[in-house]
Structures are given as C-alpha cells and as structure tokens.
Write a protein that holds these residues in place. Structure first.
Motif: not given
Length: 250
Positions: A222-228
C-alpha cells in the motif's frame, strides 16, 4: 473497539483509509465538470465516503498522541490543515462556482482542534473547545457539513478509544450531516439514488474501522499517503475547474 496498535499492519490499514478517502473525494468532484449531468450526478454517491474517512484518519493520528501534548507533530498537523485550508479556498470557489461554502479543510481543522482539546480532559483546553464550537455554530451555514462535521472527528476518536455506542453514534452523525431537506424529501419519496446516498453515508465509518483492524496480506503493498495529499486537494479542484471551463467553450 480499542485504538489500533502502532504497527506496519496498522499503517497500511490507515493508508488504505486515506487512499479511499482521496479516491472517493476525486470521484465526487467529477460532477462539477458538467453540472446537472445525469450520469456524473451519480458520483455524489461514492463521494459520501470521503469526509467521514478523512475524519477517521484524523482521529487515528490523535489517538496515537498523548492527551494534552502539543508537540512538533501536532503543530505540523494543524499548521498544514490551516495553511492548505487558506490556499485551497480560491480553487474550491472556482470549482463550485460560488463562495457560499468553505472548503472541507476548514471543517477538518476545527474538528481536529475540538477533538484534541476534548481528548485532554483539562479545563483550559475544554474551554477552548467550547469557544471553537461556538465559532463553528456561528459559521455553521458556511461550513461544509456544519456543526456535525466539526464534531465528527471527536466522535471518531471516542469510537476508537472506547468503543461501545460511539461507533454507531458517529455513523449516525455522518448521515445527519448529509441529511439536507432535499435528501430527506427524496428519501421519503423512495428515490433509489438518494437511498444509495444514505447507504454510502452509513457504510463509510464501518468500512474505515474494518480496514484499520483487518490483517492485511504481507504481499499487499500500500503506497503511503504523505504530505503530497495536501497539495492534491487544491490542485485537483483547479484541474476540474479548468476542465469544466474548457467543456463550456463553444
């Protein structure tokens, strides 16, 4: 239901909640490409998942912190919410075509503040929470999801920490926050689309809780959901507003 333990599994479950929130929000906003288009109007149905899932993600982050601590992590979190709430308002107004409702980050920022204060169980923060709720009541007509939307992160936090009736109450509040006079009349009239809207509202938090506590296969990446994701919010609204303008051109 206890708060999920900090682990790789929990992180991936939380990222799934965030991805689903972002996806349902983007689908919801597609209806602004061609207002009143009969097919695009159905994007409102999955769109009812977005706000409650954002509130749940916010509550999970608060549940990690020690009550009453306002350190760098908390400062960055509320600072980012407030900064992008301000930066996103022009894009929000362009997409909607009006400025009657403030963007969702303002509701989330107020909700985070109330939830953080309520979690401390200290007199000063509780007084501040009361002041923020009074301000939310004053702005209620202009806040997306109104006062109930501001209270939802606190209810999600209580659901994570204490279980009992709190998950059901939070789920009911999601429905009530969406229950406009038009939706209420359509439900009474038995309109299928509006019953699906209500079902989507009622399913959002149970789905989020399930994603948080269900073990995931180790091979599932699961790709992380960062500040983007903060940048995605105003940029996707600008893109939809620009596409809608192009579609209106002769």
């Amino acid at each position: 239901m206890n708060a999920p333990q900090a682990s790789r599994r929990r992180e991936r479950g939380l990222d799934l909640v965030k991805w689903l929130a972002l996806l349902s929000m983007a689908i919801d906003h597609l209806r602004f490409l061609i207002p009143d288009h009969p097919l695009l109007a159905w994007s409102f149905v999955p769109g009812r998942l977005a706000f409650p899932l954002f509130c749940l993600a916010l509550a999970v982050n608060l549940a990690r912190s020690r009550p009453g601590v306002f350190g760098r992590s908390e400062q960055r979190y509320i600072g980012a919410l407030l900064l992008f709430a301000v930066l996103s308002e022009p894009a929000h107004d362009l997409m909607l075509g009006n400025a009657h409702k403030l963007n969702i980050l303002i509701t989330l920022a107020l909700g985070w503040g109330v939830a953080w204060c309520a979690n401390t169980l200290q007199r000063g923060p509780l007084l501040l929470a009361g002041l923020m709720l009074a301000g939310a009541g004053w702005l209620s007509a202009n806040l997306t999801y109104g006062m109930l939307g501001v209270l939802l992160p606190t209810l999600c936090l209580l659901a994570l920490q204490r279980g009992g009736p709190w998950p059901a109450l939070a789920t009911l509040v999601v429905l009530l926050a969406n229950l406009t006079p038009r939706l209420g009349a359509a439900l009474l009239a038995g309109q299928p689309r509006d019953w699906l809207i209500a079902a989507s509202c009622l399913a959002a938090l149970p789905l989020g809780f399930w994603l948080l506590r269900t073990p995931l296969a180790e091979r599932l990446r699961v790709p992380p959901v960062g500040r983007w994701a903060y940048f995605f919010y105003p940029l996707h609204m600008l893109a939809i507003a620009a596409a809608a303008w192009l579609l209106r051109m002769p």
